[in-house]
Design an enzyme around this catalytic site. Sequence first.
Site, PDB file in Angstrom:
ATOM      1  N   ARG A   1      -1.191  -6.084  -8.207  1.00  0.00           N
ATOM      2  CA  ARG A   1      -0.312  -6.559  -8.461  1.00  0.00           C
ATOM      3  C   ARG A   1      -0.279  -7.775  -9.076  1.00  0.00           C
ATOM      4  O   ARG A   1       1.053  -8.151  -9.587  1.00  0.00           O
ATOM      5  CB  ARG A   1      -0.646  -7.560  -7.221  1.00  0.00           C
ATOM      6  CG  ARG A   1      -0.587  -6.733  -5.817  1.00  0.00           C
ATOM      7  CD  ARG A   1      -1.133  -7.062  -4.206  1.00  0.00           C
ATOM      8  NE  ARG A   1      -2.765  -7.449  -4.697  1.00  0.00           N
ATOM      9  CZ  ARG A   1      -3.632  -7.605  -3.864  1.00  0.00           C
ATOM     10  NH1 ARG A   1      -3.122  -7.490  -2.156  1.00  0.00           N
ATOM     11  NH2 ARG A   1      -4.950  -8.056  -3.921  1.00  0.00           N
TER      12      ARG A   1
ATOM     13  N   HIS B   1       1.303  -1.091   0.093  1.00  0.00           N
ATOM     14  CA  HIS B   1      -0.164  -0.090   0.048  1.00  0.00           C
ATOM     15  C   HIS B   1       0.816   0.832   0.142  1.00  0.00           C
ATOM     16  O   HIS B   1       0.410   2.176  -0.726  1.00  0.00           O
ATOM     17  CB  HIS B   1      -0.748   0.030   1.318  1.00  0.00           C
ATOM     18  CG  HIS B   1      -1.530  -1.062   0.939  1.00  0.00           C
ATOM     19  ND1 HIS B   1      -2.171  -1.909   2.672  1.00  0.00           N
ATOM     20  CD2 HIS B   1      -2.837  -1.491   0.547  1.00  0.00           C
ATOM     21  CE1 HIS B   1      -3.287  -2.728   2.435  1.00  0.00           C
ATOM     22  NE2 HIS B   1      -3.760  -2.521   0.616  1.00  0.00           N
TER      23      HIS B   1
ATOM     24  N   SER C   1      -3.008  -7.294   2.912  1.00  0.00           N
ATOM     25  CA  SER C   1      -3.607  -7.471   3.989  1.00  0.00           C
ATOM     26  C   SER C   1      -3.755  -8.894   5.085  1.00  0.00           C
ATOM     27  O   SER C   1      -3.587  -8.888   6.289  1.00  0.00           O
ATOM     28  CB  SER C   1      -4.413  -6.686   4.491  1.00  0.00           C
ATOM     29  OG  SER C   1      -3.883  -4.964   4.249  1.00  0.00           O
TER      30      SER C   1
ATOM     31  N   LYS D   1     -15.235  -7.503   4.601  1.00  0.00           N
ATOM     32  CA  LYS D   1     -15.066  -7.704   5.470  1.00  0.00           C
ATOM     33  C   LYS D   1     -15.836  -7.814   6.358  1.00  0.00           C
ATOM     34  O   LYS D   1     -15.124  -6.726   7.301  1.00  0.00           O
ATOM     35  CB  LYS D   1     -14.132  -8.102   5.312  1.00  0.00           C
ATOM     36  CG  LYS D   1     -13.329  -8.251   3.478  1.00  0.00           C
ATOM     37  CD  LYS D   1     -12.543  -7.788   2.991  1.00  0.00           C
ATOM     38  CE  LYS D   1     -11.511  -7.099   2.185  1.00  0.00           C
ATOM     39  NZ  LYS D   1     -10.268  -6.957   1.306  1.00  0.00           N
TER      40      LYS D   1
END
Length: 173
Positions: free
Chosen positions: A91, A17, A128, A41
């Site tokens: 990514r 990040h 994360s 989440k």
Amino acid sequence: MATALCPGSFDPVTLGHLDIIERTARHFDTVIVAVIRNPQKAQSLFSLEERQQMLKEATAHLDNIQIEFFKGLLVDFARDHGANAIVKGLRAISDFDYELQMAQMNQRLSGIDTFFISTSPQHSFLSSSLVREVARFGGDVTSMVPPHVADRLGEMFPPKDKSQLGDSTEKDH
Ligand code: PNS
């Protein structure tokens, strides 16, 4: 004044990040790191205030960063804050489908463009959720998150005492 949004859950902020935030900060006058208040989440590890504090510390060396919370649609937050762009890190190809869908939806909803920055290769495996999992089981995440975040994770999940795990190399001697 060009303002970019870097949105996310940041539970917790990782070096991946931070890499995206730092690089975005070079191209825009202001970067708003937008921490979502209502993540899909259900199980967050850190409270919103803890995430904000960790982000503040991680970006203290940058002078054009604001950390804000948002809930609801990102495009509404972008409009309310006069943001010109959303910036995301990509990514791998696995990120692309969903990110493209969100970028196109946000474009349709408000006309705002999303810019993608390729994640630096040394961070391309980082997320994360994986950091949380590794830390939870006592793994070493010091190369994956800023030092103060690693400390915080270490307090929550003390490293496993290897002598109690039963070292097979010793047993097999
Ligand atoms: O770090 P994350 O959890 O991958 O971040 C996802 C986030 C917060 C960027 C995304 O879920 C989001 O933008 N949510 C806001 C709700 C919204 O605007 N939904 C429509 C987007 S197409």
